[in-house]
Every structure is written in C-alpha cells, then in structure tokens.
Design a protein around this motif. Structure first.
Motif, PDB file in Angstrom:
ATOM      1  N   ALA A   1       0.843  -1.196   0.000  1.00 34.28           N
ATOM      2  CA  ALA A   1       0.000   0.000   0.000  1.00 34.28           C
ATOM      3  C   ALA A   1       0.877   1.244   0.000  1.00 34.28           C
ATOM      4  CB  ALA A   1      -0.904  -0.007   1.221  1.00 34.28           C
ATOM      5  N   LYS A   2       0.572   2.175  -0.921  1.00 33.44           N
ATOM      6  CA  LYS A   2       1.331   3.427  -1.019  1.00 33.44           C
ATOM      7  C   LYS A   2       0.379   4.587  -1.277  1.00 33.44           C
ATOM      8  CE  LYS A   2       5.705   1.734  -2.947  1.00 33.44           C
ATOM      9  NZ  LYS A   2       6.657   1.913  -4.063  1.00 33.44           N
ATOM     10  N   ARG A   3       0.669   5.701  -0.627  1.00 36.53           N
ATOM     11  CA  ARG A   3      -0.094   6.926  -0.842  1.00 36.53           C
ATOM     12  C   ARG A   3       0.716   7.867  -1.728  1.00 36.53           C
ATOM     13  NH1 ARG A   3      -4.359   9.147   0.702  1.00 36.53           N
ATOM     14  NH2 ARG A   3      -4.794   7.450   2.174  1.00 36.53           N
ATOM     15  N   PHE A   4       0.003   8.573  -2.623  1.00 37.35           N
ATOM     16  CA  PHE A   4       0.622   9.569  -3.497  1.00 37.35           C
ATOM     17  C   PHE A   4      -0.109  10.892  -3.291  1.00 37.35           C
ATOM     18  CE2 PHE A   4       1.411   5.425  -5.244  1.00 37.35           C
ATOM     19  CZ  PHE A   4       2.752   5.472  -5.578  1.00 37.35           C
ATOM     20  N   PHE A   5       0.659  11.961  -3.122  1.00 34.57           N
ATOM     21  CA  PHE A   5       0.124  13.251  -2.734  1.00 34.57           C
ATOM     22  C   PHE A   5       0.155  14.244  -3.895  1.00 34.57           C
ATOM     23  CE2 PHE A   5       1.465  11.249   1.118  1.00 34.57           C
ATOM     24  CZ  PHE A   5       0.632  11.715   2.109  1.00 34.57           C
ATOM     25  N   ASP A   6      -0.962  14.945  -4.085  1.00 32.87           N
ATOM     26  CA  ASP A   6      -0.939  16.128  -4.940  1.00 32.87           C
ATOM     27  C   ASP A   6      -0.793  17.348  -4.021  1.00 32.87           C
ATOM     28  OD1 ASP A   6      -3.480  16.557  -3.840  1.00 32.87           O
ATOM     29  OD2 ASP A   6      -4.537  16.046  -5.695  1.00 32.87           O
ATOM     30  N   GLU A   7      -0.720  18.529  -4.611  1.00 31.53           N
ATOM     31  CA  GLU A   7      -0.478  19.730  -3.806  1.00 31.53           C
ATOM     32  C   GLU A   7      -1.605  19.978  -2.810  1.00 31.53           C
ATOM     33  OE1 GLU A   7       1.357  24.189  -4.402  1.00 31.53           O
ATOM     34  OE2 GLU A   7       0.607  23.098  -6.145  1.00 31.53           O
ATOM     35  N   ALA A   8      -2.835  19.686  -3.213  1.00 32.62           N
ATOM     36  CA  ALA A   8      -3.973  19.894  -2.314  1.00 32.62           C
ATOM     37  C   ALA A   8      -3.897  18.966  -1.103  1.00 32.62           C
ATOM     38  CB  ALA A   8      -5.284  19.680  -3.069  1.00 32.62           C
ATOM     39  N   ALA A   9      -3.490  17.716  -1.307  1.00 19.84           N
ATOM     40  CA  ALA A   9      -3.367  16.774  -0.192  1.00 19.84           C
ATOM     41  C   ALA A   9      -2.256  17.198   0.762  1.00 19.84           C
ATOM     42  CB  ALA A   9      -3.121  15.368  -0.717  1.00 19.84           C
ATOM     43  N   VAL A  10      -1.153  17.693   0.223  1.00 19.26           N
ATOM     44  CA  VAL A  10      -0.066  18.198   1.073  1.00 19.26           C
ATOM     45  C   VAL A  10      -0.578  19.366   1.909  1.00 19.26           C
ATOM     46  CG1 VAL A  10       2.185  19.345   1.065  1.00 19.26           C
ATOM     47  CG2 VAL A  10       1.776  17.406  -0.467  1.00 19.26           C
ATOM     48  N   ALA A  11      -1.323  20.278   1.277  1.00 17.14           N
ATOM     49  CA  ALA A  11      -1.860  21.434   1.998  1.00 17.14           C
ATOM     50  C   ALA A  11      -2.817  20.996   3.105  1.00 17.14           C
ATOM     51  CB  ALA A  11      -2.554  22.376   1.022  1.00 17.14           C
ATOM     52  N   ARG A  12      -3.646  19.983   2.837  1.00 22.42           N
ATOM     53  CA  ARG A  12      -4.569  19.481   3.864  1.00 22.42           C
ATOM     54  C   ARG A  12      -3.808  18.842   5.025  1.00 22.42           C
ATOM     55  NH1 ARG A  12      -7.212  17.218  -0.377  1.00 22.42           N
ATOM     56  NH2 ARG A  12      -6.846  15.081   0.337  1.00 22.42           N
ATOM     57  N   LEU A  13      -2.774  18.083   4.693  1.00 25.84           N
ATOM     58  CA  LEU A  13      -2.017  17.373   5.721  1.00 25.84           C
ATOM     59  C   LEU A  13      -1.309  18.337   6.662  1.00 25.84           C
ATOM     60  CD1 LEU A  13      -1.199  14.542   6.695  1.00 25.84           C
ATOM     61  CD2 LEU A  13       0.770  14.680   5.145  1.00 25.84           C
ATOM     62  N   PHE A  14      -0.791  19.425   6.104  1.00 26.11           N
ATOM     63  CA  PHE A  14      -0.038  20.388   6.910  1.00 26.11           C
ATOM     64  C   PHE A  14      -0.787  21.721   6.973  1.00 26.11           C
ATOM     65  CE2 PHE A  14       3.219  17.469   5.186  1.00 26.11           C
ATOM     66  CZ  PHE A  14       3.603  16.909   6.386  1.00 26.11           C
ATOM     67  N   GLY A  15      -2.035  21.636   7.418  1.00 34.04           N
ATOM     68  CA  GLY A  15      -2.882  22.818   7.548  1.00 34.04           C
ATOM     69  C   GLY A  15      -2.792  23.381   8.953  1.00 34.04           C
ATOM     70  N   GLU A  16      -3.846  23.190   9.713  1.00 35.81           N
ATOM     71  CA  GLU A  16      -3.931  23.760  11.059  1.00 35.81           C
ATOM     72  C   GLU A  16      -2.817  23.235  11.950  1.00 35.81           C
ATOM     73  OE1 GLU A  16      -7.191  24.063  14.690  1.00 35.81           O
ATOM     74  OE2 GLU A  16      -7.793  23.303  12.727  1.00 35.81           O
ATOM     75  N   GLY A  17      -2.182  24.147  12.671  1.00 31.07           N
ATOM     76  CA  GLY A  17      -1.116  23.783  13.596  1.00 31.07           C
ATOM     77  C   GLY A  17       0.276  23.836  13.006  1.00 31.07           C
ATOM     78  N   TRP A  18       0.359  24.142  11.708  1.00 24.99           N
ATOM     79  CA  TRP A  18       1.657  24.178  11.026  1.00 24.99           C
ATOM     80  C   TRP A  18       1.831  25.510  10.283  1.00 24.99           C
ATOM     81  CZ3 TRP A  18       4.946  20.322  12.040  1.00 24.99           C
ATOM     82  CH2 TRP A  18       4.453  19.067  12.370  1.00 24.99           C
ATOM     83  N   ASN A  19       3.071  25.941  10.194  1.00 22.79           N
ATOM     84  CA  ASN A  19       3.466  27.042   9.328  1.00 22.79           C
ATOM     85  C   ASN A  19       4.376  26.440   8.252  1.00 22.79           C
ATOM     86  OD1 ASN A  19       4.061  29.624   8.299  1.00 22.79           O
ATOM     87  ND2 ASN A  19       5.847  29.798   9.626  1.00 22.79           N
ATOM     88  N   VAL A  20       3.983  26.549   6.998  1.00 25.09           N
ATOM     89  CA  VAL A  20       4.764  25.957   5.910  1.00 25.09           C
ATOM     90  C   VAL A  20       5.935  26.871   5.572  1.00 25.09           C
ATOM     91  CG1 VAL A  20       4.731  25.136   3.531  1.00 25.09           C
ATOM     92  CG2 VAL A  20       2.730  24.776   4.997  1.00 25.09           C
ATOM     93  N   LEU A  21       7.149  26.378   5.773  1.00 26.52           N
ATOM     94  CA  LEU A  21       8.364  27.133   5.445  1.00 26.52           C
ATOM     95  C   LEU A  21       8.851  26.834   4.032  1.00 26.52           C
ATOM     96  CD1 LEU A  21      10.359  26.696   8.790  1.00 26.52           C
ATOM     97  CD2 LEU A  21       8.789  28.538   8.152  1.00 26.52           C
ATOM     98  N   GLY A  22       8.515  25.659   3.530  1.00 27.50           N
ATOM     99  CA  GLY A  22       8.926  25.282   2.180  1.00 27.50           C
ATOM    100  C   GLY A  22       8.138  24.094   1.688  1.00 27.50           C
ATOM    101  N   ARG A  23       7.753  24.140   0.419  1.00 34.98           N
ATOM    102  CA  ARG A  23       7.028  23.030  -0.210  1.00 34.98           C
ATOM    103  C   ARG A  23       7.401  23.044  -1.684  1.00 34.98           C
ATOM    104  NH1 ARG A  23       1.065  23.811   0.524  1.00 34.98           N
ATOM    105  NH2 ARG A  23       1.292  25.244  -1.188  1.00 34.98           N
ATOM    106  N   GLU A  24       8.174  22.043  -2.097  1.00 35.62           N
ATOM    107  CA  GLU A  24       8.659  21.990  -3.480  1.00 35.62           C
ATOM    108  C   GLU A  24       8.421  20.602  -4.068  1.00 35.62           C
ATOM    109  OE1 GLU A  24      12.586  23.593  -4.434  1.00 35.62           O
ATOM    110  OE2 GLU A  24      12.707  24.237  -2.334  1.00 35.62           O
ATOM    111  N   HIS A  25       8.088  20.593  -5.343  1.00 32.70           N
ATOM    112  CA  HIS A  25       8.007  19.337  -6.081  1.00 32.70           C
ATOM    113  C   HIS A  25       9.384  19.116  -6.688  1.00 32.70           C
ATOM    114  CE1 HIS A  25       6.663  16.402  -9.097  1.00 32.70           C
ATOM    115  NE2 HIS A  25       5.748  16.136  -8.186  1.00 32.70           N
ATOM    116  N   ARG A  26       9.989  17.958  -6.386  1.00 32.36           N
ATOM    117  CA  ARG A  26      11.360  17.698  -6.829  1.00 32.36           C
ATOM    118  C   ARG A  26      11.471  16.277  -7.382  1.00 32.36           C
ATOM    119  NH1 ARG A  26      14.870  21.629  -4.748  1.00 32.36           N
ATOM    120  NH2 ARG A  26      16.656  20.255  -4.938  1.00 32.36           N
TER     121      ARG A  26
END
Length: 197
Positions: free
Chosen positions: A152-177
């Motif tokens: 089993a593997k999960r794959f994230f799009d930008e919206a899923a990343v944003a949901r995962l690190f929403g409330e309680g977090w300050n995003v310092l960096g988010r890059e697709h590499r």
C-alpha cells in the motif's frame, strides 16, 4: 527485505544549517531511517540522532553504519521513541506515505506534538507524478492510496499536502522535486513545516 542499490541522494545537505539551528541541544528524530543514508549525514553534521525503522535488517545496518545514533525497530504508528518530546527537528524521508488517510493524519499529529513550538518537520512524500513507482496504479484502496505490487502506497498532490499540513503548522517550504535515489527518477514533495503553538 534485501538492501537495494541506491544512488547518491544529497537532499539533506541544503537543510543541515536549518536542522542544526532548530535542533539545538536536542536530538533529531529520524522516522524511517532505512539503511542509514540520512542518519549518516545527520551524524556527520554533528547532530545527535534518535531513529527507527520497521525493518530489522535496516535497523541492523544503520546501527553498524552509525553507532552513535540510537536506532530502534518499530512501526511509525506506534508511540514515538523515548526522548521524543519537545524536539526541535524531525526528519521523515519517504516514510510517511504507506498509510490510510486516517492513519496519516494521526501520525502527523503525533509528530506535531513531539515538536516544541517552532520545531520543524522536514519530510519527503510520494508525488502523484511518481509514475515510475506506482502513481499510475489501477488498484485503488481509497483516494490517493493504491496497492502497488502488493504494498500500500499513498501519493500526494499539492492539495493533499496542503490538507495534511494545515492547522497547527506554518509551511516554510514546499517543493516538487525529482530524486535519483533509486534506479529511476522519483517524483517527491519536499516539505519543511514548523509547529505553531
């Protein structure tokens, strides 16, 4: 699990100064240490490391490679290792994407609680563009979560990343590499987030 040949993956180098400044006197927690590539980099930079992996073989290899690190065998869904409180830095490279969305949210929330306010999580997650490693799989378990060659593997799009690190977090960096860590190019999200109180 058999140790597979990997290629140089110097992804941590650009983050070492930030990790040192946020870790302070506390160890860095490494979630899913694998065969110790990142553990060795962290240790070589003068950071104390507490780490773990599910694989007994990986734990044995990492302990031999980096004897100064405190490495254990456990599942990331279990309570975090002793000493994982009020940390300044946690690293999780390609180790948080094997779970249902409910479990993933729970894991990330426990990580957040292990950090002090201002502490950071530096992680890499599978991208929905990671077609060489199963992102185009047809065996859907739940949205974004697939059975890939029996795993089993999960794959994230930008919206899923944003949901995962929403409330309680300050995003310092988010890059697709893209990393060349494995035999084919692998698409990942590279993320650094800071716990807010």
């Amino acid at each position: 699990m058999t140790m597979t040949r990997q290629y140089p993956d110097p992804w941590l180098d650009r983050w070492l100064d930030l990790l040192k400044s946020r870790a302070g006197a506390k160890p860095v927690l490494e979630i899913g240490c694998g065969f110790g590539d990142d553990t060795a980099v962290l240790d070589g930079a003068g950071l104390s490391v507490i780490g773990f992996d599910l694989s007994a073989e990986a734990v044995a290899v990492t302990r031999a490679r980096v004897p100064a690190a405190r490495i254990g065998q456990q599942d990331v869904r279990d309570p975090l290792p002793a000493g994982s409180v009020q940390l300044g830095a946690i690293v999780a490279s390609l180790s948080l994407h094997y779970f249902s969305w409910k479990d993933t949210i729970g894991i990330v929330e426990r990580i957040r609680h292990a950090l002090r306010p201002g502490g950071i999580l530096l992680c890499r997650l599978n991208s929905t563009q990671d077609t060489h490693f199963g992102a185009d799989s047809a065996e859907l378990i739940e949205p974004g979560y697939f059975l890939v060659q029996g795993e089993a593997k999960r794959f994230f799009d930008e919206a899923a990343v944003a949901r995962l690190f929403g409330e309680g977090w300050n995003v310092l960096g988010r890059e697709h590499r893209t990393t060349d860590k494995y035999h084919l190019p692998k698409s990942v999200w590279e993320i650094v987030v800071e716990r807010v109180s």
